[in-house]
Design an enzyme around this catalytic site. Sequence first.
Site, PDB file in Angstrom:
ATOM      1  N   LYS A  85       0.854  -1.186   0.000  1.00  9.61           N
ATOM      2  CA  LYS A  85       0.000   0.000   0.000  1.00  9.61           C
ATOM      3  C   LYS A  85       0.890   1.235   0.000  1.00  9.61           C
ATOM      4  O   LYS A  85       1.709   1.424   0.897  1.00  9.61           O
ATOM      5  CB  LYS A  85      -0.907   0.012   1.228  1.00  9.61           C
ATOM      6  CG  LYS A  85      -1.733   1.291   1.318  1.00  9.61           C
ATOM      7  CD  LYS A  85      -2.826   1.212   2.337  1.00  9.61           C
ATOM      8  CE  LYS A  85      -3.574   2.530   2.409  1.00  9.61           C
ATOM      9  NZ  LYS A  85      -4.683   2.476   3.351  1.00  9.61           N
ATOM     10  N   LYS A 102      -2.151  -1.470  -3.837  1.00  8.99           N
ATOM     11  CA  LYS A 102      -3.023  -0.300  -3.792  1.00  8.99           C
ATOM     12  C   LYS A 102      -2.194   0.966  -3.834  1.00  8.99           C
ATOM     13  O   LYS A 102      -1.234   1.056  -3.079  1.00  8.99           O
ATOM     14  CB  LYS A 102      -3.827  -0.345  -2.483  1.00  8.99           C
ATOM     15  CG  LYS A 102      -4.683   0.855  -2.228  1.00  8.99           C
ATOM     16  CD  LYS A 102      -5.266   0.769  -0.845  1.00  8.99           C
ATOM     17  CE  LYS A 102      -6.114   1.989  -0.602  1.00  8.99           C
ATOM     18  NZ  LYS A 102      -6.625   2.007   0.741  1.00  8.99           N
TER      19      LYS A 102
HETATM   20  C1  PBG Z   1      -7.340   3.699   5.270  1.00  8.83           C
HETATM   21  C2  PBG Z   1      -7.746   3.438   3.882  1.00  8.83           C
HETATM   22  C3  PBG Z   1      -7.589   4.345   2.830  1.00  8.83           C
HETATM   23  C4  PBG Z   1      -8.174   3.755   1.718  1.00  8.83           C
HETATM   24  C5  PBG Z   1      -8.657   2.503   2.098  1.00  8.83           C
HETATM   25  N1  PBG Z   1      -8.364   2.318   3.453  1.00  8.83           N
HETATM   26  C6  PBG Z   1      -7.056   5.719   2.818  1.00  8.83           C
HETATM   27  C7  PBG Z   1      -5.728   5.999   3.330  1.00  8.83           C
HETATM   28  O1  PBG Z   1      -4.891   5.102   3.524  1.00  8.83           O
HETATM   29  O2  PBG Z   1      -5.464   7.167   3.593  1.00  8.83           O
HETATM   30  C8  PBG Z   1      -8.256   4.415   0.384  1.00  8.83           C
HETATM   31  C9  PBG Z   1      -9.230   3.863  -0.578  1.00  8.83           C
HETATM   32  C10 PBG Z   1      -9.497   4.740  -1.733  1.00  8.83           C
HETATM   33  O3  PBG Z   1      -8.864   5.804  -1.953  1.00  8.83           O
HETATM   34  O4  PBG Z   1     -10.396   4.372  -2.497  1.00  8.83           O
HETATM   35  N2  PBG Z   1      -6.653   2.807   5.983  1.00  8.83           N
END
Ligand code: PBG
Length: 347
Positions: free
Chosen positions: A219, A272
């Site tokens: 991520k 992601k």
């Molecule tokens: C938070 C989380 C995020 C997303 C999913 N879980 C945002 C972040 O890490 O700031 C983002 C998903 C998206 O942008 O569609 N743990």
Amino acid sequence: MSDVANPSTPQSEVSESSISQSALSVTQRPRRLRRTEALRRMVRENTLRVEDLIYPLFVMEGEGQREEIPSMPDCYRYTLDLLLTEVQEVYGLGIGAIALFPLIPYDQKDNAGTESYNPNGLIPRAVRAIKQAVPKILVITDVALDPYSSEGHDGIVQDGKILNDETVAVLVKQALVQAEAGADFVAPSDMMDGRVGAIRKALDAEGWINVGILAYSAKYASAYYGPFRDALDSAPKFGDKKTYQMDAANAREAIKEVDLDIAEGADIVMVKPALAYLDIICQIKQHTNLPVAAYNVSGEYAMIKAAAAQGWIDEKKVILETLTSMKRAGADLILTYFAKEVALMLQ
Ligand code: PBG
């Protein structure tokens, strides 16, 4: 000239007289396999299927309401009653899994994210209600503190730093509450070190051996999460997430994170965002035999919606092309806000 010219028609009959007959002699003519849709379909290497899709959904407190997320047109936060209707509908369209995200009222947020492990909190209530209304749909719950954090971070903050091990202890409690409520998969999205192992150990110790872990393994610290943070009112109150989420410039580190999560007990690994990280999806697919998921995130959704609203792109075609690129890169599963739209298109 028609795309579907009759193969029995000799080339010469459709040629314009002004174009001289070619003497080109080639052994391979790749265009032969592209001549008709039936042919193209026959030799197609990757196909987007509704079974591949996981639909992320936003839930909020209240009754009888849905609010469109301004930076995510056609995407809503639902109160639980209306969420159930939506889940019923998408299950009917063939979508087999949803991922839930809560909008937490600000007065329930604190630095330690204590509301995240309230057994009667919004997410556990939503999971129980969904499992009762649509028992067969797979419910995936997000494990992270940010929607519950007064600081808008995925971990506990002390002196401007994010504490790792103290945060993992809270994530474990959160995952257990979600398992107890009936979640099929818990999905740690926080990027704290060691959290997958700690969650697996705790789930097993409590008898939740069949609750799976969908790990947000690679991520990245990405600007593509902006609209999601609008949806949950969860933007960081200071700084950014670069001390825990990955540097966009790194690829080998993604493999390292995947290896760690697998060793710690992940069932599915995820990359992601997806679109700017197709190379990472491809490398991870070649590296592991676990299913690989890709998260087509909020910013990727917003870009397509915005360009389509201007009439600058063909929305449906761009959606299908984009999601197919993720499958081609190696994604077995795709989390996407387009899931419902795609399910309708594929019908
Ligand atoms: C938070 C989380 C995020 C997303 C999913 N879980 C945002 C972040 O890490 O700031 C983002 C998903 C998206 O942008 O569609 N743990």
